[in-house]
Design a protein around this motif. Structure first.
Motif, PDB file in Angstrom:
ATOM      1  N   GLY A 339       0.814  -1.250   0.097  1.00  0.00           N
ATOM      2  CA  GLY A 339       0.046  -0.028  -0.021  1.00  0.00           C
ATOM      3  C   GLY A 339       0.854   1.192   0.094  1.00  0.00           C
ATOM      4  N   ARG A 340       0.088   2.416   0.155  1.00  0.00           N
ATOM      5  CA  ARG A 340       0.749   3.680   0.221  1.00  0.00           C
ATOM      6  C   ARG A 340       0.038   4.617   1.232  1.00  0.00           C
ATOM      7  N   THR A 341       0.624   5.685   1.589  1.00  0.00           N
ATOM      8  CA  THR A 341      -0.243   6.512   2.424  1.00  0.00           C
ATOM      9  C   THR A 341      -0.625   7.938   1.742  1.00  0.00           C
ATOM     10  N   SER A 342      -1.738   8.549   1.946  1.00  0.00           N
ATOM     11  CA  SER A 342      -1.838   9.972   1.431  1.00  0.00           C
ATOM     12  C   SER A 342      -2.059  10.663   2.630  1.00  0.00           C
ATOM     13  N   GLY A 343      -1.248  11.738   2.701  1.00  0.00           N
ATOM     14  CA  GLY A 343      -1.275  12.679   3.949  1.00  0.00           C
ATOM     15  C   GLY A 343      -0.463  12.140   4.935  1.00  0.00           C
ATOM     16  N   ASN A 344      -0.534  13.017   6.089  1.00  0.00           N
ATOM     17  CA  ASN A 344       0.201  12.586   7.278  1.00  0.00           C
ATOM     18  C   ASN A 344      -1.144  11.726   8.064  1.00  0.00           C
ATOM     19  N   LEU A 345      -0.725  10.596   8.674  1.00  0.00           N
ATOM     20  CA  LEU A 345      -1.560   9.800   9.428  1.00  0.00           C
ATOM     21  C   LEU A 345      -1.417   9.849  10.921  1.00  0.00           C
ATOM     22  N   ALA A 346      -1.182  11.219  11.613  1.00  0.00           N
ATOM     23  CA  ALA A 346      -0.816  11.246  13.043  1.00  0.00           C
ATOM     24  C   ALA A 346      -1.882  11.020  13.813  1.00  0.00           C
ATOM     25  N   VAL A 347      -3.091  11.452  13.373  1.00  0.00           N
ATOM     26  CA  VAL A 347      -4.309  10.740  14.369  1.00  0.00           C
ATOM     27  C   VAL A 347      -4.414   9.232  14.403  1.00  0.00           C
ATOM     28  N   THR A 348      -4.100   8.391  13.347  1.00  0.00           N
ATOM     29  CA  THR A 348      -4.057   7.167  13.383  1.00  0.00           C
ATOM     30  C   THR A 348      -3.018   6.534  14.371  1.00  0.00           C
ATOM     31  N   GLU A 349      -1.815   7.363  14.158  1.00  0.00           N
ATOM     32  CA  GLU A 349      -0.864   6.784  15.061  1.00  0.00           C
ATOM     33  C   GLU A 349      -0.884   6.854  16.411  1.00  0.00           C
ATOM     34  N   ARG A 350      -1.491   8.140  16.919  1.00  0.00           N
ATOM     35  CA  ARG A 350      -1.672   8.524  18.230  1.00  0.00           C
ATOM     36  C   ARG A 350      -2.759   7.670  18.888  1.00  0.00           C
ATOM     37  N   VAL A 351      -3.880   7.344  17.862  1.00  0.00           N
ATOM     38  CA  VAL A 351      -5.011   6.518  18.617  1.00  0.00           C
ATOM     39  C   VAL A 351      -4.706   5.092  18.740  1.00  0.00           C
ATOM     40  N   SER A 352      -3.811   4.590  17.955  1.00  0.00           N
ATOM     41  CA  SER A 352      -3.407   3.430  17.760  1.00  0.00           C
ATOM     42  C   SER A 352      -2.348   2.953  19.158  1.00  0.00           C
ATOM     43  N   ASN A 353      -1.669   3.967  19.533  1.00  0.00           N
ATOM     44  CA  ASN A 353      -0.536   4.143  20.740  1.00  0.00           C
ATOM     45  C   ASN A 353      -1.479   4.085  22.181  1.00  0.00           C
ATOM     46  N   THR A 354      -2.668   4.860  22.185  1.00  0.00           N
ATOM     47  CA  THR A 354      -3.303   5.237  23.355  1.00  0.00           C
ATOM     48  C   THR A 354      -4.535   4.499  23.508  1.00  0.00           C
ATOM     49  N   LEU A 355      -5.220   3.747  22.604  1.00  0.00           N
ATOM     50  CA  LEU A 355      -6.284   3.237  22.551  1.00  0.00           C
ATOM     51  C   LEU A 355      -6.538   2.263  23.623  1.00  0.00           C
ATOM     52  N   LEU A 356      -7.667   1.852  24.600  1.00  0.00           N
ATOM     53  CA  LEU A 356      -7.752   0.481  25.117  1.00  0.00           C
ATOM     54  C   LEU A 356      -9.315   0.512  25.124  1.00  0.00           C
ATOM     55  N   ARG A 357      -9.265  -0.945  24.876  1.00  0.00           N
ATOM     56  CA  ARG A 357     -10.542  -1.432  24.982  1.00  0.00           C
ATOM     57  C   ARG A 357     -10.996  -2.182  25.814  1.00  0.00           C
ATOM     58  N   LEU A 358     -12.240  -1.959  26.608  1.00  0.00           N
ATOM     59  CA  LEU A 358     -12.659  -2.579  27.934  1.00  0.00           C
ATOM     60  C   LEU A 358     -13.398  -3.642  27.559  1.00  0.00           C
ATOM     61  N   PRO A 359     -13.732  -4.667  28.677  1.00  0.00           N
ATOM     62  CA  PRO A 359     -14.525  -5.860  28.396  1.00  0.00           C
ATOM     63  C   PRO A 359     -15.992  -5.448  28.233  1.00  0.00           C
ATOM     64  N   LEU A 360     -16.415  -6.123  27.125  1.00  0.00           N
ATOM     65  CA  LEU A 360     -17.810  -5.762  26.826  1.00  0.00           C
ATOM     66  C   LEU A 360     -18.538  -6.788  26.249  1.00  0.00           C
ATOM     67  N   TYR A 361     -19.348  -7.570  26.893  1.00  0.00           N
ATOM     68  CA  TYR A 361     -20.019  -8.801  26.144  1.00  0.00           C
ATOM     69  C   TYR A 361     -21.380  -8.960  26.747  1.00  0.00           C
ATOM     70  N   TYR A 362     -22.346  -9.678  26.478  1.00  0.00           N
ATOM     71  CA  TYR A 362     -23.736  -9.801  26.302  1.00  0.00           C
ATOM     72  C   TYR A 362     -23.985 -10.095  27.856  1.00  0.00           C
ATOM     73  N   THR A 363     -23.208 -11.132  28.630  1.00  0.00           N
ATOM     74  CA  THR A 363     -23.421 -11.487  30.019  1.00  0.00           C
ATOM     75  C   THR A 363     -22.742 -10.674  30.897  1.00  0.00           C
ATOM     76  N   LEU A 364     -22.127  -9.836  30.574  1.00  0.00           N
ATOM     77  CA  LEU A 364     -21.075  -8.771  31.522  1.00  0.00           C
ATOM     78  C   LEU A 364     -22.432  -8.297  32.011  1.00  0.00           C
ATOM     79  N   THR A 365     -22.288  -8.278  33.713  1.00  0.00           N
ATOM     80  CA  THR A 365     -23.193  -7.791  34.594  1.00  0.00           C
ATOM     81  C   THR A 365     -22.815  -6.238  34.904  1.00  0.00           C
ATOM     82  N   ASP A 366     -23.661  -5.502  35.511  1.00  0.00           N
ATOM     83  CA  ASP A 366     -23.485  -4.075  36.019  1.00  0.00           C
ATOM     84  C   ASP A 366     -22.233  -4.085  36.863  1.00  0.00           C
ATOM     85  N   ASP A 367     -22.649  -5.070  38.046  1.00  0.00           N
ATOM     86  CA  ASP A 367     -21.342  -5.210  38.886  1.00  0.00           C
ATOM     87  C   ASP A 367     -19.982  -5.412  38.282  1.00  0.00           C
ATOM     88  N   HIS A 368     -19.951  -6.113  37.374  1.00  0.00           N
ATOM     89  CA  HIS A 368     -18.695  -6.308  36.592  1.00  0.00           C
ATOM     90  C   HIS A 368     -18.177  -5.090  35.757  1.00  0.00           C
TER      91      HIS A 368
END
Length: 385
Positions: A339-368
């Motif tokens: 592939g190749r890039t078009s323009g600066n991808l600074a947001v992509t790189e910052r988000v990739s380095n700092t994003l965290l996903r939290l547990p999330l599934y159907y049987t996850l309770t409010d207490d969890h």
């Protein structure tokens, strides 16, 4: 610490929600477990009705749906396909397999979706397709994207892998572009282990799509009595899911609204509990509410990559599995090669380095959820209100 570790909270957990076992038994008793059987057809009919889709073709995966979309787009060597770099590899590989070049553009910092303002500057005389990816089930700016595509005669392939039952201005995601690709992988909201669907919104592509899905043959027409024998007509592969997969999925479809509604409630509870940290500037939370998404992912951004690593270790010590997400495709070995890039991808790189996903599934309770949010608050020296 022993009490905290007594019940671990995984990042995700598949669930049996209804008649999965009953339907699998029915499929076996029907005498056919290969693709193309009655459960597959029921799944397609459900999608067409629920999404108001012109036509839905079940596939063995969303990757398969993307590969079919690439074939239907008629891209080849020298052609270019615009997409975000912040996505899964399958978004790109489907087109690379046809010889096309992915052109990576940056994402919007608020939505984490492709920035529509960056699409037109990336267009060249070789551009044939644009692929909006609806990250975390939040819709891309489809009006702008469709306007740009129409102006430049581009095909729009929606990567709606994460967006089943999310909508944009009343339209189901995956039904707005020429083609839409859905996923029912174990990690998604509504699941079948592996599984996907290709949504055809351009009726001129339907006949060829059926041929491509059936290994390049007109087998579907044969079973409808439209031809007296089926033969090799075009390129294609084996993209149908088995009846066992479709049977499991049909049971999930029957409770799809309830699954997504529960996940939306979890999403909103996370948002409410973590809002004080966002107010202090310690984390950045999604601006979307649960009503705007399908509850697929709850993410947050940290100040830096080291802070994220420390928080992951802290949560792991408390029996909580939180994970980061994509390594940008443009920085991956295959991305640099194909592939190749078009323009600066600074947001992509910052988000990739700092994003965290939290547990999330159907049987996850409010207490969890409160336990996860409490552990995050404690990491920052705060307590839940």
């Amino acid at each position: 610490m022993t009490e905290l570790l007594s019940e671990k909270i995984p990042f995700g957990r598949p669930a049996i929600v209804g008649r999965e076992f009953d339907y699998i038994e029915q499929a076996i008793r029907n005498g056919t477990i290969a693709g193309g059987g009655p459960f597959m057809k029921r799944c397609e009919a459900w999608l067409e009705t629920t999404l108001s889709a012109r036509r839905a073709l079940m596939t063995h995966s969303c990757t398969g749906a993307l590969e079919m979309a690439a074939m239907l787009s008629n891209v080849g060597p020298g052609d270019e396909v615009i997409m975000p770099s912040f996505t899964f590899s399958a978004t790109a590989t489907a087109f690379v397999l046809r010889g096309a070049t992915p052109v990576f553009v940056d994402i919007d910092p608020d939505t984490l979706n492709i920035d529509p303002a960056l699409i037109e500057p990336a267009i060249t005389e070789r551009t044939r397709v644009v692929v909006p990816v609806h990250y975390a089930g939040l819709a891309c700016a489809m009006d702008e994207i469709m306007t740009i595509a129409q102006r430049h005669s581009l095909i729009v392939v929606e990567d709606a892998a994460q967006a089943h039952l999310s909508h944009y201005k009343g339209k189901a995601l995956g039904t707005i572009g020429d083609l839409g690709c859905l996923s029912f992988h174990e990690t998604k909201n509504v699941i079948s282990g592996e599984g996907g669907a290709l949504i055809l919104n351009n009726e001129t592509l339907l006949n060829r799509a059926e041929i491509i899905r059936e290994k390049g043959t007109d087998r579907s027409m044969f079973f409808r009595g439209q031809v007296d024998k089926y033969t090799w007509q075009d390129i294609g592969s084996s993209y149908c899911p088995s009846e066992l997969v479709s049977a499991f999925l049909m049971a999930q479809f029957e409770l799809a609204d309830a699954i997504c509604e529960r996940r939306r409630k979890v999403y909103d509870l996370y948002h409410d509990l973590l809002a004080p940290l966002a107010t202090e500037g310690l984390v950045t939370l999604p601006r979307a509410s649960g009503a705007e998404v399908n509850g697929h992912i709850f993410w947050m951004l940290l100040e830096s990559e080291p802070v994220r690593a420390d928080l992951i270790r802290h949560l792991t010590a408390h029996g909580i599995n939180a994970v980061f997400h994509y390594i940008p495709l443009h920085s991956a070995p295959a991305g640099r090669k194909y592939g190749r890039t078009s323009g600066n991808l600074a947001v992509t790189e910052r988000v990739s380095n700092t994003l965290l996903r939290l547990p999330l599934y159907y049987t996850l309770t409010d207490d969890h959820v409160r336990r996860v949010a409490g552990a995050i608050s404690a990491f920052f020296g705060r307590s839940l209100g």
